[in-house]
Design a protein around this motif. Structure first.
Motif: not given
Ligand code: CDP
Length: 794
Positions: A526-531
């Motif tokens: 949803e946010l594109g932050i790396p997992t």
């Protein structure tokens, strides 16, 4: 076949290895039994050797004199404190420690707290209990006989062992459908009593800090928030002073949802001694006294036209609930979701009656890898379809294909009131048949049967069994569902730190399903932050929002929904901040994974990390953004999600010995959007192994005196890799239209769907003997006896 992991996906959905495994494979997990506190004492429970007996007297003096014993407590002591009985999850009562009599073998009678585990166990042997044995009900079919001993005479005015009768569907309409049918087939089908048997048994470490008044309980629970509230209500403890920590859990499978007496006793132990107290079951205690599953005696009747159009299905169930009604279910549904038994087929009429009774067995009826009785329902309908196919002399795949709910009928409302969200059953079925090489298998079988008919009876017989299941998972919408009055919405909180790293706090709790990976993947998607930049916090009521826990494959449908929604809230807030940073209207911004940019000018954009830093910094923030990007959400799902799948088992049966070998198992699952296909496949592998266990090996058996006959893994057999073939998996993807990311639950699909495929396959192999049904487990002895004395059709 499982594809190898080539490279872990870094952002969003896809295959990646589980982040939690870094600690598990190094032996660095922290389970309840790993918790060590200064001055901690150990609790052991004295259990009843009888299934039904009056307690005449208890003498604890010798145990109290043991030099290392700190406390010995009996039911009489608890009674004086008003704590001898506790409510069950089904609005019944259960003895915490027996006072008047014992009602199942293994019931809790007294406990000892001592300086160490060994002394506590030694001291149990010093307690003298005089019992007066009573007649036992070990067979549910005798529970309602006139003159049967009344098990629950603690309940005022109770004169029999009846718990409830419950119906669903339309009886008149179903009777009319049966009257118009060309063919009616009926079968007596038992889903035997089985046990979730997690590798980690149940246990607690309870610590009441007298200085602060805070009670902290590390415990093996699948539902920490619900436990906190129930402790508060039952024991009258202030809820803000209770902290439930559910650390790493070694498997739950539904068996760690309810509250067992041992959990309560650990709390009593710390209150009585003023010290931290640990209680940890051994294997036998777990198998004998914690919650069983299934134990449904079903009579199914199916009606159809001569050309195989199903017209209706009726079921009568006798449900064995044991000595206390501790069945796990939403309040409104005493038989859980059993009335989903109409399955994946389109016909107009269905009706069921469920009668529940008390017996002298351990309480339970938990949803073992199952959404509240769906396993029994799927097994019933999938056996009935095969029984009908045999009667009509029709191919069971063909019969299913002829009766499936069609794609354009979704959302589809069943005759018993469930609304399936989405599906394309024929495609999934055909895919499984293609992987199996279905036609070729049937040819092989025909040739084999001809050889047998011609007198060459060497070798094994091939059986091909199908099961097509639809599950309802994601309990559940507050308008329909609560457990003990607690609504089933889940919470999520998301913090995005100034450097763009995030912490997600969840109300659900993993017991090994990989939530620390998949829920981070949802935020990442949803946010594109790396997992790997997202930490998932769960299993601690002081650190996470309220929710009803993890069971019935509800985490993804409910908490997964909460996670997507909370991430979208963060994204919306980030949009406002990005607009301020870029000095444009927020309406002029467009999202791509990880950043907001100006429409028509993609160079002008801000990443989520840049936005997070700005939100915490000196930037003058727009209206609606107070400071940071953090958000909270409570997700109340609009409905259940309905995963489905087509399973085909290929077995080789040796009629001479009764040995069944599962040669192949094809599983095509559809759980909508797959967050992490590798974890999904792992869940399916585990569930299929479970299915082999139930179909071929496991049963919680009792003798007529109510003695438990399977209290160790020597008798209660768990499937191993030796019994499992190399699973052949396929997938179709039909997203749920009402779930924020289109995902449906999957954790339990394979346990639900696989037993019927295996049993159908074994019966298919034995078709030359016209065996129409056999109850699980299909052990060699049971299979061998099926053909004895029966004529062989030639
Ligand atoms: O409630 P529980 O976690 O037992 O069951 P679940 O919601 O079916 O999820 C089991 C595991 O599979 C979790 O790690 C899920 O996030 C993952 N999963 C997935 O990756 N994609 C799905 N469509 C469903 C589950």
């Amino acid at each position: 076949m499982t594809a190898p992991v080539e490279e872990d996906v870094k952002v969003g959905f896809g295959r990646m290895r589980r982040v939690e495994d870094a600690r598990f494979i190094r032996g660095r997990g922290t389970y309840v039994d790993d918790v060590q506190l200064p001055g901690m004492l150990h609790l052991a429970i004295l259990r009843s050797p009888y299934a039904h007996a009056k307690i005449v007297s208890i003498d604890t003096s010798a145990a109290e004199a043991h030099p290392k014993v700190k406390a010995v407590v009996t039911g009489a002591t608890l009674d004086s404190l008003g704590l001898a009985w506790m409510p069950t999850i089904s609005y019944d009562t259960q003895a915490v420690l027996a006072t008047d009599k014992v009602r199942f073998q293994g019931q809790e009678v007294a406990f000892v707290v001592a300086e160490d585990r060994y002394s506590a166990r030694d001291a149990l042997e010093l307690i003298e209990v005089e019992y007066e044995p009573l007649p036992v009900i070990a067979d549910a079919k005798t529970a309602l006989d006139p003159g049967a001993p009344v098990i629950r005479d603690d309940k005022e005015g109770k004169a029999d062992n009846h718990i409830y009768d419950w119906q669903a569907g339309d009886k008149d309409k179903t009777d009319a459908a049966f009257a118009a049918a060309d063919v009616v087939v009926s079968e007596e089908i038992l889903y035997p009593r089985v046990h979730p048997a997690p590798l980690e048994t149940c246990g607690s470490v309870a610590h009441l800090d007298k200085a602060t008044g805070k009670l902290t309980v590390w415990t093996t629970t699948q539902a920490p928030h619900a436990h906190r509230t129930l402790y508060a209500i039952v024991a009258g403890l202030p809820e803000q002073k209770i902290r439930i920590i559910s650390p790493d859990i070694g498997g739950g499978f539904g068996g760690k949802v309810g509250i067992y007496p041992g959990y309560v006793l650990a709390v009593v132990g710390t209150i009585v001694t003023g010290k931290p107290v640990k209680w940890m079951e051994d294997r036998s205690e777990n198998l004998v006294s914690t919650a069983f599953a299934r134990d449904y005696h079903m009579t199914g009747e199916i009606a159809a036209t001569a050309d195989g159009k199903i017209l209706g299905l009726k079921v009568n169930v006798l449900a064995d609930h044991g000595a206390f009604n501790g069945v796990a279910q939403p309040t409104k549904y005493p038989a859980g979701f059993f009335h989903i038994f109409t399955g994946s087929y389109d016909y107009g009429a269905a009706w069921c009656n469920v009668t529940a009774v008390y017996t002298n067995k351990a309480p339970g009826g938990v949803a073992y890898a199952c959404s509240f009785r769906i396993t029994e329902a799927v097994y019933l309908v999938e056996r009935m379809i095969d029984a009908l196919a045999a009667k009509l002399d029709m191919d069971p795949a063909e019969l299913r294909l002829r009766n499936f709910i069609q794609e354009d009928q979704f959302p589809y409302t069943t005759p018993t009131g469930w609304t399936y969200d989405s599906g394309n059953y024929p495609v999934t079925m055909r895919k499984a048949m293609e992987i199996a090489g279905y036609e070729k298998l049937r040819e092989e079988q025909r040739a084999q049967r001809e050889r047998w008919a011609a007198g060459d009876r060497s070798g094994t017989l091939t059986g091909v069994g199908i099961s097509f299941f639809t599950e309802g998972v994601g309990a559940g919408p507050r308008k329909h569902m609560d457990i003990l009055g607690l609504g089933m919405a889940d919470g999520a909180e998301l913090r995005v730190h100034p450097t763009g790293k995030a912490v997600l706090r969840l109300s659900c709790q993993s017991q090994g399903q990989g939530h620390e990976t998949t829920f981070a993947q949802i935020v990442s998607h949803e946010l594109g932050i790396p997992t790997l930049d997202i930490e998932v916090v769960h299993g601690d009521t002081d650190q996470t929002p309220f929710g009803l826990g993890t069971y019935g494959s509800r985490s993804t449908p409910v908490s997964g929904g909460a996670t997507a929604v909370v991430a979208r809230k963060v994204r919306d807030r980030a949009k406002l901040v990005a607009a301020a940073m870029l000095e444009v209207s927020h309406e002029d911004l467009e999202w791509e994974q990880g950043r907001w940019f100006v429409k028509g000018d993609p160079e002008q954009g801000k990443t989520i990390a840049e936005i997070a830093m700005a939100a915490h910094g000196a930037l003058e923030l727009p209206e609606g953004v107070e400071g940071h990007l953090d958000a909270t959400c409570v997700y109340n799902p609009p409905d259940l999600t309905y995963p489905f799948g087509a399973y085909i088992a290929v077995v080789d049966v040796d009629p001479g010995t009764g040995v069944v070998k599962v040669r192949r198992f094809i599983a095509v699952d559809d759980c909508g959007t797959r967050i992490n296909p590798m974890i999904v496949e792992g869940q399916i592998h585990g569930g299929l192994a479970d299915g082999i266990g139930m179909a071929l090996m496991q049963v919680m058996a009792f003798d007529t005196d109510g003695n438990h006959l399977g209290s160790s893994f020597m008798d209660y057999l768990l499937p191993t890799s030796l019994e499992c073939p190399s699973w052949e998996l396929g997938e179709t993807v039909t997203p749920s239209p009402h779930h924020p990311i289109g995902a449906k639950g999957v954790g339990e699909s394979a346990t639900v769907g696989s037993p019927a495929a295996i049993v159908n396959a074994v019966l298919d192999a034995l078709k030359p003997w016209d065996v129409t049904h056999a109850d699980m487990p299909l052990t060699p002895a049971n299979v061998w006896s099926l053909t004895q004395g029966r004529p062989l059709r030639t």
